[in-house]
Write a protein that holds these residues in place. Structure first.
Motif, PDB file in Angstrom:
ATOM      1  N   GLU A 149       0.831  -1.203   0.000  1.00 11.33           N
ATOM      2  CA  GLU A 149       0.000   0.000   0.000  1.00 11.33           C
ATOM      3  C   GLU A 149       0.869   1.257   0.000  1.00 11.33           C
ATOM      4  OE1 GLU A 149      -3.947  -1.738   2.340  1.00 11.33           O
ATOM      5  OE2 GLU A 149      -2.465  -0.522   3.401  1.00 11.33           O
ATOM      6  N   THR A 150       1.969   1.229   0.745  1.00 13.10           N
ATOM      7  CA  THR A 150       2.883   2.374   0.752  1.00 13.10           C
ATOM      8  C   THR A 150       3.482   2.593  -0.631  1.00 13.10           C
ATOM      9  OG1 THR A 150       3.432   1.983   3.084  1.00 13.10           O
ATOM     10  CG2 THR A 150       4.954   3.333   1.815  1.00 13.10           C
ATOM     11  N   ILE A 151       3.841   1.496  -1.306  1.00 17.02           N
ATOM     12  CA  ILE A 151       4.393   1.600  -2.657  1.00 17.02           C
ATOM     13  C   ILE A 151       3.352   2.181  -3.606  1.00 17.02           C
ATOM     14  CG2 ILE A 151       5.212   0.238  -4.622  1.00 17.02           C
ATOM     15  CD1 ILE A 151       6.514  -1.657  -2.598  1.00 17.02           C
ATOM     16  N   ILE A 152       2.111   1.707  -3.509  1.00 16.08           N
ATOM     17  CA  ILE A 152       1.040   2.216  -4.369  1.00 16.08           C
ATOM     18  C   ILE A 152       0.834   3.711  -4.139  1.00 16.08           C
ATOM     19  CG2 ILE A 152      -1.444   2.106  -4.813  1.00 16.08           C
ATOM     20  CD1 ILE A 152      -1.281  -0.903  -4.175  1.00 16.08           C
ATOM     21  N   TYR A 153       0.810   4.113  -2.874  1.00 18.41           N
ATOM     22  CA  TYR A 153       0.587   5.530  -2.550  1.00 18.41           C
ATOM     23  C   TYR A 153       1.737   6.392  -3.071  1.00 18.41           C
ATOM     24  CZ  TYR A 153      -0.247   9.754   0.170  1.00 18.41           C
ATOM     25  OH  TYR A 153      -0.469  11.055   0.542  1.00 18.41           O
ATOM     26  N   ALA A 370     -10.080  13.483   5.185  1.00 15.30           N
ATOM     27  CA  ALA A 370      -9.718  13.241   3.786  1.00 15.30           C
ATOM     28  C   ALA A 370     -10.914  13.463   2.868  1.00 15.30           C
ATOM     29  CB  ALA A 370      -9.179  11.821   3.635  1.00 15.30           C
ATOM     30  N   LYS A 371     -12.085  13.086   3.334  1.00  9.67           N
ATOM     31  CA  LYS A 371     -13.288  13.267   2.533  1.00  9.67           C
ATOM     32  C   LYS A 371     -13.591  14.757   2.359  1.00  9.67           C
ATOM     33  CE  LYS A 371     -17.947  11.320   2.200  1.00  9.67           C
ATOM     34  NZ  LYS A 371     -18.949  10.467   2.874  1.00  9.67           N
ATOM     35  N   THR A 372     -13.438  15.514   3.441  1.00 11.20           N
ATOM     36  CA  THR A 372     -13.667  16.964   3.379  1.00 11.20           C
ATOM     37  C   THR A 372     -12.658  17.629   2.446  1.00 11.20           C
ATOM     38  OG1 THR A 372     -14.539  16.966   5.646  1.00 11.20           O
ATOM     39  CG2 THR A 372     -13.812  19.072   4.735  1.00 11.20           C
ATOM     40  N   LYS A 373     -11.373  17.238   2.547  1.00 10.51           N
ATOM     41  CA  LYS A 373     -10.346  17.809   1.672  1.00 10.51           C
ATOM     42  C   LYS A 373     -10.612  17.461   0.213  1.00 10.51           C
ATOM     43  CE  LYS A 373      -6.636  17.832   5.122  1.00 10.51           C
ATOM     44  NZ  LYS A 373      -5.319  17.259   5.521  1.00 10.51           N
ATOM     45  N   MET A 374     -11.146  16.263  -0.015  1.00 12.67           N
ATOM     46  CA  MET A 374     -11.445  15.855  -1.385  1.00 12.67           C
ATOM     47  C   MET A 374     -12.537  16.739  -1.980  1.00 12.67           C
ATOM     48  SD  MET A 374     -10.596  13.734  -3.694  1.00 12.67           S
ATOM     49  CE  MET A 374     -11.263  13.284  -5.285  1.00 12.67           C
ATOM     50  N   LEU A 430      -4.877  21.085  -9.261  1.00 11.19           N
ATOM     51  CA  LEU A 430      -4.846  19.773  -9.903  1.00 11.19           C
ATOM     52  C   LEU A 430      -4.050  18.779  -9.062  1.00 11.19           C
ATOM     53  CD1 LEU A 430      -5.594  18.119 -12.430  1.00 11.19           C
ATOM     54  CD2 LEU A 430      -3.432  18.872 -13.445  1.00 11.19           C
ATOM     55  N   TYR A 431      -2.876  19.216  -8.592  1.00 10.67           N
ATOM     56  CA  TYR A 431      -2.069  18.322  -7.754  1.00 10.67           C
ATOM     57  C   TYR A 431      -2.756  18.055  -6.419  1.00 10.67           C
ATOM     58  CZ  TYR A 431       1.764  16.465  -5.009  1.00 10.67           C
ATOM     59  OH  TYR A 431       2.526  15.665  -4.197  1.00 10.67           O
ATOM     60  N   ALA A 436      -5.409  14.552  -2.712  1.00 13.41           N
ATOM     61  CA  ALA A 436      -6.572  14.303  -1.859  1.00 13.41           C
ATOM     62  C   ALA A 436      -7.241  12.987  -2.225  1.00 13.41           C
ATOM     63  CB  ALA A 436      -7.562  15.460  -1.984  1.00 13.41           C
ATOM     64  N   LYS A 437      -7.227  12.667  -3.511  1.00 11.12           N
ATOM     65  CA  LYS A 437      -7.814  11.394  -3.947  1.00 11.12           C
ATOM     66  C   LYS A 437      -7.049  10.222  -3.364  1.00 11.12           C
ATOM     67  CE  LYS A 437      -9.096   8.909  -8.177  1.00 11.12           C
ATOM     68  NZ  LYS A 437      -9.102   8.954  -9.656  1.00 11.12           N
ATOM     69  N   LEU A 438      -5.719  10.288  -3.432  1.00  9.67           N
ATOM     70  CA  LEU A 438      -4.899   9.220  -2.844  1.00  9.67           C
ATOM     71  C   LEU A 438      -5.077   9.152  -1.330  1.00  9.67           C
ATOM     72  CD1 LEU A 438      -1.547   9.566  -4.831  1.00  9.67           C
ATOM     73  CD2 LEU A 438      -3.115   7.631  -4.892  1.00  9.67           C
ATOM     74  N   ASP A 439      -5.135  10.309  -0.688  1.00  4.25           N
ATOM     75  CA  ASP A 439      -5.306  10.333   0.779  1.00  4.25           C
ATOM     76  C   ASP A 439      -6.643   9.718   1.176  1.00  4.25           C
ATOM     77  OD1 ASP A 439      -2.849  11.501   1.193  1.00  4.25           O
ATOM     78  OD2 ASP A 439      -3.633  13.550   1.240  1.00  4.25           O
ATOM     79  N   LEU A 440      -7.664   9.958   0.380  1.00  7.25           N
ATOM     80  CA  LEU A 440      -8.976   9.382   0.687  1.00  7.25           C
ATOM     81  C   LEU A 440      -8.967   7.867   0.498  1.00  7.25           C
ATOM     82  CD1 LEU A 440     -11.884   9.841   1.511  1.00  7.25           C
ATOM     83  CD2 LEU A 440     -12.454  10.265  -0.886  1.00  7.25           C
ATOM     84  N   GLU A 441      -8.317   7.399  -0.552  1.00  6.33           N
ATOM     85  CA  GLU A 441      -8.201   5.951  -0.759  1.00  6.33           C
ATOM     86  C   GLU A 441      -7.413   5.312   0.386  1.00  6.33           C
ATOM     87  OE1 GLU A 441      -9.725   4.365  -2.964  1.00  6.33           O
ATOM     88  OE2 GLU A 441     -10.197   5.731  -4.599  1.00  6.33           O
ATOM     89  N   LYS A 442      -6.370   5.995   0.832  1.00  9.94           N
ATOM     90  CA  LYS A 442      -5.569   5.470   1.945  1.00  9.94           C
ATOM     91  C   LYS A 442      -6.371   5.464   3.240  1.00  9.94           C
ATOM     92  CE  LYS A 442      -1.348   6.429   4.578  1.00  9.94           C
ATOM     93  NZ  LYS A 442      -0.166   7.332   4.721  1.00  9.94           N
ATOM     94  N   ALA A 443      -7.076   6.563   3.510  1.00  9.12           N
ATOM     95  CA  ALA A 443      -7.835   6.670   4.755  1.00  9.12           C
ATOM     96  C   ALA A 443      -8.966   5.647   4.820  1.00  9.12           C
ATOM     97  CB  ALA A 443      -8.395   8.084   4.912  1.00  9.12           C
ATOM     98  N   SER A 444      -9.525   5.281   3.672  1.00  8.11           N
ATOM     99  CA  SER A 444     -10.614   4.307   3.655  1.00  8.11           C
ATOM    100  C   SER A 444     -10.113   2.872   3.559  1.00  8.11           C
ATOM    101  CB  SER A 444     -11.560   4.604   2.484  1.00  8.11           C
ATOM    102  OG  SER A 444     -10.860   4.541   1.255  1.00  8.11           O
TER     103      SER A 444
END
Length: 454
Positions: A149-153, A370-374, A430-431, A436-444
């Motif tokens: 998961e760390t590698i994916i992130y 993470a959801k709020t930031k997204m 954009l970045y 935020a998308k990656l952070d949300l996937e990680k948080a969930s």
């Protein structure tokens, strides 16, 4: 006839060459890497994967070591003694005569060979310890999963950052071309006397600034690409052609799907690791408590002993012996030490249980944040994209007016700078959106699902 045959063969060879060239050129084209390709390569080649794979193998060997304590053990020992001065024992006077009698119960040379088989019949602490093998393997598997998961992130973050810098370069080069054309126009206007030198200097300053910004962006792009290669385990000095065709979709990211299922901390790998650690601490607590119970061991041994005042008889004249039996061990006077160890293990397991509750709340908070930031990042991105379109519309009008002589160069430069500011805001949004998308996937706890869905 021969000439006709030669012409036919030449035509066939030419046709074969024409057919072969496209395939040859296609084979020479470098592989184009999209995000999924980069992650797949990183999962196979990142060096951290080797480390955690070795940890899993070590856990398997640890399980074998624990199991071996309940398997039979066979030991072979042999001794040879040279009693340079033989020890004598004294029989008190009155037993065999009026004076004390000195006797030696051995001879100078003594040999002894022994084969002994031991088998643990009952040891409750060992039986409880065997249960830890299951969780140790789970722990190793979860460490591998967490590493993946760390590698994916990291690769996802590097890949998006690389794209943003490429997008920045594209926009900067577009700006540079516009300034270059305006410099040519201003140079002709100065030569004809319809414009001042300061107007040309203003455009030149903006042109030079764009050149400097391109150099910085190129350097940042190189650093981002090297970081991507490092996290992938890809050779730093080798070219990594990222799939520019697939990146066209990145410039218009779709609306984020925020309708995730109800959050559960158990989806998080780090929470699962904490659960396994808690179970291991509970087992350790039980194992220490079971250390106060009796243990029963069976044994069988066979040996031979030899004596002699010279070397020969001590090896040649051996007297065999054998025995089988049971050994019961009851610990009595280590209560205080064992009780202290048990108490330490108990408090560790209690703390682990409390930390599980804390982690559950912490991960739920991370998910909501993470959801709020997204949501915010998505809103900012859409707003900044509209601002670019609006700034470009204003510039087109200003550029038309400037060519007609209705407005001056200052307004033209201000309109162009507004586009640059809008572009910078868009790139930052954009970045932030992809991060935020990656952070949300990680948080969930859905990073691996994110990878498989690419």
């Amino acid at each position: 006839m021969r000439r006709i045959w030669t012409q036919i063969m030449k035509k066939k060879m030419l046709l074969a060459l024409v057919c072969f060239i496209p395939f040859h050129l296609l084979a020479q084209q470098p592989q184009q890497w999209n995000l999924r390709d980069c992650i797949e390569y990183g999962l196979k080649n990142n060096r951290n994967g080797v480390v955690y794979d070795n940890d899993k193998k070590a856990a398997d060997e640890k399980a074998k070591e624990t199991l071996s304590a309940y398997l039979p053990s066979l030991n072979v020992t042999g001794t040879f003694d040279d009693n340079i001065r033989v020890q004598e024992s004294v029989i008190p006077a009155g037993l065999f005569g009026p004076t004390p009698l000195k006797l030696a119960f051995t001879q100078r040379y003594n040999t002894n060979g022994l084969v002994e088989l031991d088998q643990t019949i009952y040891d409750q602490s060992l039986l409880i310890g065997l249960k830890a093998n299951k969780y140790s393997r789970q722990q190793a598997d979860l460490n591998i999963k967490q590493s993946q998961e760390t590698i994916i992130y990291n690769i996802g973050n590097d890949y998006y950052q690389t794209y943003v810098y490429r997008e920045q370069l594209r926009l900067l080069k577009g700006n540079l071309e516009i300034y270059r054309k305006q410099m040519e126009i201003s140079t002709l206007q100065v030569k004809k006397g319809v414009a001042l030198q300061k107007d040309l200097d203003k455009v030149t300053v903006n042109y030079n600034n764009a050149v400097s910004q391109i150099r910085v962006a190129e350097s940042s792009l190189t650093l981002a690409q090297n970081q991507l290669k490092y996290d992938m385990g890809y050779p730093i000095n080798s070219e990594l052609p990222v799939d520019t065709i697939a990146q066209q979709n990145l410039s218009n990211p779709s609306a984020a799907d925020l309708a995730f299922d109800e959050f559960s901390a158990e989806n998080r790998t780090d929470y699962q690791l904490s659960q396994v650690n808690f179970k291991l601490l509970v087992i350790d607590q039980k194992r220490i408590k079971a250390g106060g119970l009796p243990t029963l061991t069976g044994y069988a041994k066979y040996g031979a002993v030899g004596f002699g005042n010279t070397l020969g008889p001590s090896f040649n004249d051996l007297n065999p012996y054998s025995a089988i039996g049971l050994k019961l061990s009851i610990p009595l006077f280590n209560f205080y030490k064992r009780n202290a160890q048990y108490s330490q293990a108990k408090y560790k397991s209690l703390n682990a249980a409390e930390n599980l509750k804390l982690d559950s709340g912490k991960y739920a908070l991370e998910y909501q944040s993470a959801k709020t930031k997204m949501v915010k990042a998505q809103s900012n991105l859409e707003s900044d994209k509209r601002n670019i379109e609006l700034a470009e519309s204003v510039f087109r009008t200003t550029d038309f007016q400037y060519k007609k002589g209705v407005t001056d160069l200052t307004d033209w430069l201000d309109a162009r700078n507004s586009i640059k500011d809008s572009q910078n805001n868009y790139l930052n949004s954009l970045y932030s959106f992809y991060q935020a998308k990656l952070d949300l996937e990680k948080a969930s706890g859905n990073l691996k699902s994110f990878y498989t869905s690419l």
